[in-house]
Write a protein that holds these residues in place. Sequence first.
Motif, PDB file in Angstrom:
ATOM      1  N   PRO A 284       0.818  -1.214   0.000  1.00 57.73           N
ATOM      2  CA  PRO A 284       0.000   0.000   0.000  1.00 57.73           C
ATOM      3  C   PRO A 284       0.852   1.265   0.000  1.00 57.73           C
ATOM      4  O   PRO A 284       2.016   1.252   0.400  1.00 57.73           O
ATOM      5  CB  PRO A 284      -0.818  -0.124   1.289  1.00 57.73           C
ATOM      6  CG  PRO A 284      -0.085  -1.072   2.155  1.00 57.73           C
ATOM      7  CD  PRO A 284       0.707  -1.970   1.249  1.00 57.73           C
ATOM      8  N   SER A 285       0.259   2.360  -0.444  1.00 62.60           N
ATOM      9  CA  SER A 285       0.986   3.617  -0.558  1.00 62.60           C
ATOM     10  C   SER A 285       1.445   4.159   0.792  1.00 62.60           C
ATOM     11  O   SER A 285       2.323   5.016   0.839  1.00 62.60           O
ATOM     12  CB  SER A 285       0.127   4.663  -1.275  1.00 62.60           C
ATOM     13  OG  SER A 285      -1.060   4.910  -0.550  1.00 62.60           O
ATOM     14  N   SER A 286       0.915   3.658   1.877  1.00 61.67           N
ATOM     15  CA  SER A 286       1.338   4.109   3.206  1.00 61.67           C
ATOM     16  C   SER A 286       2.719   3.583   3.579  1.00 61.67           C
ATOM     17  O   SER A 286       3.374   4.125   4.475  1.00 61.67           O
ATOM     18  CB  SER A 286       0.326   3.653   4.265  1.00 61.67           C
ATOM     19  OG  SER A 286       0.170   2.236   4.237  1.00 61.67           O
ATOM     20  N   VAL A 287       3.196   2.539   2.899  1.00 60.11           N
ATOM     21  CA  VAL A 287       4.499   1.953   3.222  1.00 60.11           C
ATOM     22  C   VAL A 287       5.598   2.917   2.785  1.00 60.11           C
ATOM     23  O   VAL A 287       5.679   3.305   1.624  1.00 60.11           O
ATOM     24  CB  VAL A 287       4.691   0.573   2.552  1.00 60.11           C
ATOM     25  CG1 VAL A 287       6.124   0.072   2.736  1.00 60.11           C
ATOM     26  CG2 VAL A 287       3.713  -0.431   3.130  1.00 60.11           C
TER      27      VAL A 287
ATOM     28  N   LEU B  17       9.594 -17.218  -4.291  1.00 62.88           N
ATOM     29  CA  LEU B  17       9.727 -17.584  -5.693  1.00 62.88           C
ATOM     30  C   LEU B  17       8.455 -17.307  -6.463  1.00 62.88           C
ATOM     31  O   LEU B  17       7.368 -17.698  -6.047  1.00 62.88           O
ATOM     32  CB  LEU B  17      10.112 -19.057  -5.800  1.00 62.88           C
ATOM     33  CG  LEU B  17      11.332 -19.467  -4.969  1.00 62.88           C
ATOM     34  CD1 LEU B  17      11.547 -20.960  -5.066  1.00 62.88           C
ATOM     35  CD2 LEU B  17      12.560 -18.704  -5.415  1.00 62.88           C
ATOM     36  N   GLY B  18       8.577 -16.627  -7.589  1.00 65.37           N
ATOM     37  CA  GLY B  18       7.430 -16.337  -8.431  1.00 65.37           C
ATOM     38  C   GLY B  18       6.534 -15.238  -7.908  1.00 65.37           C
ATOM     39  O   GLY B  18       5.409 -15.074  -8.376  1.00 65.37           O
ATOM     40  N   LEU B  19       6.999 -14.461  -6.949  1.00 61.96           N
ATOM     41  CA  LEU B  19       6.189 -13.407  -6.347  1.00 61.96           C
ATOM     42  C   LEU B  19       5.995 -12.244  -7.317  1.00 61.96           C
ATOM     43  O   LEU B  19       6.944 -11.771  -7.932  1.00 61.96           O
ATOM     44  CB  LEU B  19       6.866 -12.890  -5.072  1.00 61.96           C
ATOM     45  CG  LEU B  19       6.173 -11.733  -4.355  1.00 61.96           C
ATOM     46  CD1 LEU B  19       4.809 -12.171  -3.820  1.00 61.96           C
ATOM     47  CD2 LEU B  19       7.047 -11.227  -3.218  1.00 61.96           C
ATOM     48  N   THR B  20       4.759 -11.788  -7.422  1.00 62.65           N
ATOM     49  CA  THR B  20       4.436 -10.573  -8.155  1.00 62.65           C
ATOM     50  C   THR B  20       4.146  -9.494  -7.122  1.00 62.65           C
ATOM     51  O   THR B  20       3.283  -9.675  -6.263  1.00 62.65           O
ATOM     52  CB  THR B  20       3.196 -10.775  -9.055  1.00 62.65           C
ATOM     53  OG1 THR B  20       3.477 -11.810  -9.984  1.00 62.65           O
ATOM     54  CG2 THR B  20       2.836  -9.497  -9.784  1.00 62.65           C
ATOM     55  N   VAL B  21       4.876  -8.377  -7.206  1.00 68.97           N
ATOM     56  CA  VAL B  21       4.704  -7.282  -6.251  1.00 68.97           C
ATOM     57  C   VAL B  21       4.084  -6.103  -6.977  1.00 68.97           C
ATOM     58  O   VAL B  21       4.583  -5.666  -8.013  1.00 68.97           O
ATOM     59  CB  VAL B  21       6.058  -6.863  -5.642  1.00 68.97           C
ATOM     60  CG1 VAL B  21       5.877  -5.679  -4.704  1.00 68.97           C
ATOM     61  CG2 VAL B  21       6.698  -8.026  -4.903  1.00 68.97           C
ATOM     62  N   THR B  22       2.990  -5.599  -6.419  1.00 72.55           N
ATOM     63  CA  THR B  22       2.368  -4.384  -6.926  1.00 72.55           C
ATOM     64  C   THR B  22       2.593  -3.309  -5.871  1.00 72.55           C
ATOM     65  O   THR B  22       2.247  -3.507  -4.708  1.00 72.55           O
ATOM     66  CB  THR B  22       0.852  -4.584  -7.152  1.00 72.55           C
ATOM     67  OG1 THR B  22       0.667  -5.678  -8.047  1.00 72.55           O
ATOM     68  CG2 THR B  22       0.208  -3.334  -7.707  1.00 72.55           C
ATOM     69  N   MET B  23       3.211  -2.204  -6.295  1.00 75.81           N
ATOM     70  CA  MET B  23       3.464  -1.109  -5.363  1.00 75.81           C
ATOM     71  C   MET B  23       2.600   0.078  -5.734  1.00 75.81           C
ATOM     72  O   MET B  23       2.669   0.569  -6.853  1.00 75.81           O
ATOM     73  CB  MET B  23       4.935  -0.703  -5.401  1.00 75.81           C
ATOM     74  CG  MET B  23       5.823  -1.696  -4.717  1.00 75.81           C
ATOM     75  SD  MET B  23       7.480  -1.066  -4.565  1.00 75.81           S
ATOM     76  CE  MET B  23       8.330  -2.236  -5.588  1.00 75.81           C
ATOM     77  N   GLU B  24       1.790   0.513  -4.770  1.00 78.08           N
ATOM     78  CA  GLU B  24       1.006   1.713  -4.986  1.00 78.08           C
ATOM     79  C   GLU B  24       1.940   2.920  -4.895  1.00 78.08           C
ATOM     80  O   GLU B  24       3.003   2.840  -4.266  1.00 78.08           O
ATOM     81  CB  GLU B  24      -0.102   1.814  -3.936  1.00 78.08           C
ATOM     82  CG  GLU B  24      -1.101   0.677  -4.025  1.00 78.08           C
ATOM     83  CD  GLU B  24      -2.160   0.729  -2.944  1.00 78.08           C
ATOM     84  OE1 GLU B  24      -2.025   1.518  -1.980  1.00 78.08           O
ATOM     85  OE2 GLU B  24      -3.128  -0.036  -3.064  1.00 78.08           O
ATOM     86  N   ASN B  25       1.577   4.026  -5.517  1.00 78.57           N
ATOM     87  CA  ASN B  25       2.388   5.237  -5.403  1.00 78.57           C
ATOM     88  C   ASN B  25       2.550   5.602  -3.942  1.00 78.57           C
ATOM     89  O   ASN B  25       1.609   5.517  -3.167  1.00 78.57           O
ATOM     90  CB  ASN B  25       1.722   6.408  -6.137  1.00 78.57           C
ATOM     91  CG  ASN B  25       1.780   6.246  -7.628  1.00 78.57           C
ATOM     92  OD1 ASN B  25       2.603   5.505  -8.150  1.00 78.57           O
ATOM     93  ND2 ASN B  25       0.898   6.931  -8.326  1.00 78.57           N
TER      94      ASN B  25
ATOM     95  N   ASP C 165       8.039   5.353 -13.398  1.00 77.14           N
ATOM     96  CA  ASP C 165       6.787   6.099 -13.573  1.00 77.14           C
ATOM     97  C   ASP C 165       5.984   6.141 -12.279  1.00 77.14           C
ATOM     98  O   ASP C 165       5.248   7.093 -12.028  1.00 77.14           O
ATOM     99  CB  ASP C 165       5.935   5.486 -14.687  1.00 77.14           C
ATOM    100  CG  ASP C 165       6.514   5.717 -16.076  1.00 77.14           C
ATOM    101  OD1 ASP C 165       7.457   6.542 -16.195  1.00 77.14           O
ATOM    102  OD2 ASP C 165       6.042   5.068 -17.027  1.00 77.14           O
ATOM    103  N   ALA C 166       6.126   5.111 -11.471  1.00 72.13           N
ATOM    104  CA  ALA C 166       5.446   5.071 -10.174  1.00 72.13           C
ATOM    105  C   ALA C 166       6.272   5.770  -9.097  1.00 72.13           C
ATOM    106  O   ALA C 166       5.943   5.727  -7.921  1.00 72.13           O
ATOM    107  CB  ALA C 166       5.171   3.630  -9.757  1.00 72.13           C
ATOM    108  N   GLU C 167       7.375   6.409  -9.516  1.00 74.83           N
ATOM    109  CA  GLU C 167       8.272   7.139  -8.627  1.00 74.83           C
ATOM    110  C   GLU C 167       8.896   6.250  -7.563  1.00 74.83           C
ATOM    111  O   GLU C 167       9.082   6.647  -6.425  1.00 74.83           O
ATOM    112  CB  GLU C 167       7.556   8.341  -8.005  1.00 74.83           C
ATOM    113  CG  GLU C 167       7.083   9.338  -9.045  1.00 74.83           C
ATOM    114  CD  GLU C 167       6.364  10.529  -8.449  1.00 74.83           C
ATOM    115  OE1 GLU C 167       6.270  10.641  -7.218  1.00 74.83           O
ATOM    116  OE2 GLU C 167       5.887  11.352  -9.240  1.00 74.83           O
TER     117      GLU C 167
END
Length: 170
Positions: free
Chosen positions: A102-105, A117-125, A153-155
């Motif tokens: 989450p963006s709070s991190v 292994l095989g982890l997909t990470v989505t980082m919010e802005n 692009d996500a800074e």
Amino acid sequence: WPYIIKDDGTTEITGNPSPKPEGELSIPEKLGGRIVTRIGDEAFADCEELTNVTIPGGVTSIGEEAFARCRWLKDVALPFGVTTIEEYAFFCCSGLKAVTIPSSVAVIGRHAFRDCLGLTVTMENGVTSIKPTALTVRVSTGDAERVRKLLADAEVDTSNLTIKENKEIS
């Protein structure tokens, strides 16, 4: 639930209930009438049969090795409000396939998701600091620059992010 009351009057979970939890786990919002704000170091480490974890919105910090070596852990819901994911927090959680930061991190500690292994990470802005080796991203050959551009692009500062091209990934 083993816990301590911190100086600020909030609660830190220091261990897991006995016997070790299996399957789905919902961490309580309050213990001893006080808000849980931290999952302590090694609190759920080696809970190999744990598959899903729901963390309440009051938690701001996930301690060192908090969920390390939870091999069957496949889903963790990180709520908005978490600001710190400490070193090795999810180390060797090989069943974990996707996580949204989450963006709070503000800080992800080194090796926080190592050997997932095989982890997909989505980082919010909003993520502002990724410690060296916090994440190792494996991408298909030729995709490294595209991934770097998406992160830029996500800074997200990619100076401490390892992006490896792997011919075996399609």
